[in-house]
Design a protein around this motif. Structure first.
Motif, PDB file in Angstrom:
ATOM      1  N   LEU A 105      -7.016   8.210  -3.779  1.00 23.94           N
ATOM      2  CA  LEU A 105      -6.378   9.020  -2.785  1.00 23.94           C
ATOM      3  C   LEU A 105      -4.868   9.765  -3.120  1.00 23.94           C
ATOM      4  O   LEU A 105      -4.363   9.206  -3.928  1.00 23.94           O
ATOM      5  N   LEU A 106      -4.847  10.870  -2.400  1.00 23.99           N
ATOM      6  CA  LEU A 106      -3.668  11.642  -2.712  1.00 23.99           C
ATOM      7  C   LEU A 106      -3.058  11.949  -1.159  1.00 23.99           C
ATOM      8  O   LEU A 106      -3.844  12.057  -0.209  1.00 23.99           O
ATOM      9  N   PRO A 107      -1.903  12.153  -1.119  1.00 27.51           N
ATOM     10  CA  PRO A 107      -1.142  12.813   0.295  1.00 27.51           C
ATOM     11  C   PRO A 107      -1.736  14.031   0.468  1.00 27.51           C
ATOM     12  O   PRO A 107      -1.699  14.825  -0.546  1.00 27.51           O
TER      13      PRO A 107
ATOM     14  N   HIS B  55      -9.569   2.477   5.159  1.00 25.59           N
ATOM     15  CA  HIS B  55     -10.825   2.930   6.189  1.00 25.59           C
ATOM     16  C   HIS B  55     -10.190   4.248   6.480  1.00 25.59           C
ATOM     17  O   HIS B  55      -8.943   4.253   7.004  1.00 25.59           O
ATOM     18  N   VAL B  56     -11.116   5.347   6.417  1.00 20.74           N
ATOM     19  CA  VAL B  56     -10.793   6.685   6.444  1.00 20.74           C
ATOM     20  C   VAL B  56     -11.612   7.465   7.461  1.00 20.74           C
ATOM     21  O   VAL B  56     -12.837   7.429   7.205  1.00 20.74           O
TER      22      VAL B  56
ATOM     23  N   PRO C 154       0.710  -1.174   0.003  1.00 22.31           N
ATOM     24  CA  PRO C 154       0.015   0.068  -0.132  1.00 22.31           C
ATOM     25  C   PRO C 154       0.762   1.199   0.009  1.00 22.31           C
ATOM     26  O   PRO C 154       1.884   1.156   0.589  1.00 22.31           O
ATOM     27  N   VAL C 155       0.446   2.372  -0.540  1.00 17.47           N
ATOM     28  CA  VAL C 155       0.993   3.680  -0.783  1.00 17.47           C
ATOM     29  C   VAL C 155       0.919   4.235   0.855  1.00 17.47           C
ATOM     30  O   VAL C 155       1.993   5.007   1.079  1.00 17.47           O
ATOM     31  N   PHE C 156      -0.358   4.124   1.285  1.00 18.65           N
ATOM     32  CA  PHE C 156      -0.559   4.819   2.479  1.00 18.65           C
ATOM     33  C   PHE C 156      -0.544   4.049   3.742  1.00 18.65           C
ATOM     34  O   PHE C 156      -0.849   2.617   3.500  1.00 18.65           O
ATOM     35  N   ASP C 157      -0.293   4.390   4.983  1.00 15.68           N
ATOM     36  CA  ASP C 157      -0.252   3.586   6.223  1.00 15.68           C
ATOM     37  C   ASP C 157      -1.318   4.284   7.148  1.00 15.68           C
ATOM     38  O   ASP C 157      -1.676   5.421   6.988  1.00 15.68           O
TER      39      ASP C 157
ATOM     40  N   VAL D  35      -5.910   7.933   7.518  1.00 14.79           N
ATOM     41  CA  VAL D  35      -6.019   6.409   7.331  1.00 14.79           C
ATOM     42  C   VAL D  35      -6.054   5.816   8.674  1.00 14.79           C
ATOM     43  O   VAL D  35      -5.194   5.977   9.595  1.00 14.79           O
ATOM     44  N   VAL D  36      -7.180   4.895   8.861  1.00 13.26           N
ATOM     45  CA  VAL D  36      -7.160   4.284  10.243  1.00 13.26           C
ATOM     46  C   VAL D  36      -6.910   2.647  10.097  1.00 13.26           C
ATOM     47  O   VAL D  36      -6.272   1.959  11.019  1.00 13.26           O
ATOM     48  N   ALA D  37      -7.030   2.082   8.853  1.00 13.84           N
ATOM     49  CA  ALA D  37      -6.698   0.843   8.542  1.00 13.84           C
ATOM     50  C   ALA D  37      -6.717   0.701   7.058  1.00 13.84           C
ATOM     51  O   ALA D  37      -7.301   1.126   6.377  1.00 13.84           O
ATOM     52  N   VAL D  38      -5.829  -0.507   6.721  1.00 15.88           N
ATOM     53  CA  VAL D  38      -5.751  -0.779   5.414  1.00 15.88           C
ATOM     54  C   VAL D  38      -6.175  -2.053   5.206  1.00 15.88           C
ATOM     55  O   VAL D  38      -5.892  -3.274   5.915  1.00 15.88           O
ATOM     56  N   ASP D  39      -6.774  -2.373   3.914  1.00 12.48           N
ATOM     57  CA  ASP D  39      -6.938  -3.873   3.507  1.00 12.48           C
ATOM     58  C   ASP D  39      -6.389  -3.959   2.187  1.00 12.48           C
ATOM     59  O   ASP D  39      -6.041  -3.286   1.242  1.00 12.48           O
TER      60      ASP D  39
END
Length: 119
Positions: free
Chosen positions: A83-85, A66-67, A18-21, A37-41
């Motif tokens: 998504l973008l940073p 999950h955001v 994933p790009v985001f954590d 971001v609170v969780a990643v699948d």
């Protein structure tokens, strides 16, 4: 009649990281909202009914996030491609923030060990 199992075969985790954590502050490409971001699948784990109701139906075989949405009381479930940073340095305001994060360093939230749930 549509065979849901044929339309929605078992997915494997995306072949890339994933790009985001959790703790990353993001912005949605299309809708412009900010969040954390609170969780990643590793791939879309929503049920087929939810996915079919999604207007854009991005590829399910990519990381999904999950955001916690800024200035809202809800969360969203978003495909990575949307998504973008967010480099604004501004904090996110959400009532569940303290439940999942211990601090904000001006660009990233520090995630605690509480598992994410939609309750």
């Amino acid at each position: 009649m549509i065979d849901i199992n044929q339309q929605f075969p078992q997915l494997e985790p995306a072949s890339r990281e994933p790009v985001f954590d959790p703790g990353d502050v993001i912005a949605h490409r299309r809708y412009g909202y900010r969040g954390v971001v609170v969780a990643v699948d590793p791939y879309c784990q929503a049920d087929p009914g939810w996915y079919l109701a999604n207007k854009t139906q991005p590829d399910r075989n990519q990381p999904w996030y999950h955001v916690l949405v800024h200035d809202a009381t809800h969360t969203t479930y978003v495909a990575e491609e949307n998504l973008l940073p967010d480099d604004s340095g501004l904090p996110v305001r959400h009532p569940w923030l303290r439940r999942y994060f211990s601090e904000f360093d001006g660009r990233h939230y520090v995630r605690n060990d509480d598992p994410f749930t939609l309750e």
